[in-house]
Write a protein that holds these residues in place. Structure first.
Motif, short mmCIF file in Angstrom:
data_model
loop_
_atom_site.label_atom_id
_atom_site.label_comp_id
_atom_site.label_asym_id
_atom_site.label_seq_id
_atom_site.Cartn_x
_atom_site.Cartn_y
_atom_site.Cartn_z
N ILE A 249 0.77 -1.20 -0.16
CA ILE A 249 -0.20 0.05 -0.04
C ILE A 249 0.91 1.13 -0.10
N LEU A 293 -10.16 -1.05 -0.64
CA LEU A 293 -8.74 -0.41 -0.98
C LEU A 293 -9.07 0.77 -1.78
N TYR A 345 -2.40 -4.33 -5.91
CA TYR A 345 -2.27 -4.25 -4.40
C TYR A 345 -1.70 -5.51 -3.72
#
Ligand code: AMP
Ligand code: MG
Length: 349
Positions: A249, A293, A345
């Motif tokens: 991240i 996310l 991700y």
């Protein structure tokens, strides 16, 4: 040159000492300056129990610890606005009809909650407070409430009856029926994390992690070319530390909603804290977890609960309609379902 030669040996010695001193002072400035820009390998961290959860704020930028302590105090500031249970909070006063004039900040969050209630067609409803307060999942000994009480509480759940009007002084007037109780528990932590991030950015924290009980918001990157590694817990893991996913991240938010967060068993039946506004009982939709996310945490927190209540198919469709938002759903058969862009991700070692 000439002038230097005019100096006595003693003066010349003092001059060289002074020059050396100046050089070392400027070297010190350089080191401190470099540390200011530099990335810390071990972060400065503050942690405390706030907002009914463990809060941890870490900075990889070299700043004074008080900045993080002050950032942590923002949790108290916002708890005094958004808490449903704290008797001194602004929301408590609204729910108990002690006032109908509210701050623009409370109005902002209520408005966001109403928008998501609308998007979900009432499957998510911030007026669930009359029902969630009788379930009381935070109690040491939670129990299934009396069915009649649930039915009675349900009659106050209807987000379409809440209206906000802006006043000339920047405050808002809130209008909602007697008995209506707002519960911002599904969205407040995300909003608070975003405000903490704003505060830290203003105070030169350009790399860090804000963790409000698993609601994680990253500031920048951990170091140049290295993202933050964020683990998403495996629901119901016996050891409490197994991960269902490891994410990479950078300047984004990771928020999960799930049945495992608050639950209890009664007569061998499982009850969790995300409630169906049409029955008053927990949703039974074969989902264990939804992880969102997104760039900001308010969106992440809202969508994690909204997608949970919508279920896998409708929830996934909703995520695909948003630019820059991804999701991982875990169903109760322990299967993970990824949105189309979630791949970027995932850290696969
Ligand atoms: P989260 O952990 O963000 O998914 O939020 C869970 C919290 O949302 C619960 O503890 C309640 O405070 C609140 N909540 C429960 N059911 C609903 C619902 N149907 N709509 C909106 N909020 C809810
Ligand atoms: Mg949420």
């Amino acid at each position: 040159m000439m002038k230097l030669n005019l100096l006595t040996p003693i003066k010349r010695r003092w001059l060289s000492i002074l020059t050396a001193l100046c050089m070392s002072v400027s070297a010190l400035f350089c080191i401190t300056g470099c540390m200011g820009d530099n990335v810390l390998t071990t972060p400065i961290t503050v942690t405390d129990y706030k907002l009914n959860t463990y809060v941890r704020i870490s900075s990889y930028s070299n700043v004074r610890k008080e900045i993080l302590t002050d950032a942590l105090k923002l949790c108290d500031t916002y708890e005094h606005i958004f808490s449903r249970t704290l008797a001194s909070s602004e929301l408590y006063k609204v729910n108990h009809k002690e006032t109908n004039i509210i701050s623009s900040e409370l109005a902002t969050l209520i408005n966001i909650g109403l928008e998501y209630s609308e998007i979900s067609n009432g499957a998510f409803d911030i007026t669930i407070g009359s029902v969630s307060s009788i379930w009381d999942f935070t109690s040491e000994t939670p129990r299934v409430p009396d069915d009649n009480k649930i039915k009675q509480a349900l009659s106050f759940v209807d987000y379409t009856k809440v209206h906000l009007t802006e006043n000339s002084d920047g405050t808002y007037t809130i209008d909602m029926p007697e008995g209506t109780c707002l519960d911002l528990g599904a969205i407040a932590k995300g909003y608070i994390a975003d405000r903490i991030k704003d505060y830290l950015l203003e105070h030169n924290v350009s790399r860090g992690i804000i963790n409000l009980g698993g609601n994680v918001l990253c500031i920048g990157q951990k170091k140049n070319d290295t993202d933050f590694g964020i683990g998403v817990k495996q629901p119901f893991a016996q050891d409490g530390s197994s991960l269902m996913e490891t994410l990479s991240i950078n300047d984004s938010s990771v928020v999960s909603s799930g049945t495992y967060e608050r639950y209890f068993y009664e007569d061998d039946k499982f009850y969790h804290h995300i409630l169906n506004p049409s029955t008053g009982y927990p949703y039974d939709n074969e989902l264990w977890d939804v992880t969102i996310l997104s760039s900001d945490s308010t969106t992440g927190d809202c969508l994690s609960t909204v997608c949970f209540v919508l279920g896998l198919d409708k929830g996934m469709n909703l995520i695909e309609s948003y630019e820059g938002v991804e999701a991982i759903f875990m169903t109760s058969d322990n299967t993970k379902h990824y949105s189309s862009g979630a791949d970027k991700y995932l850290s696969r070692q």
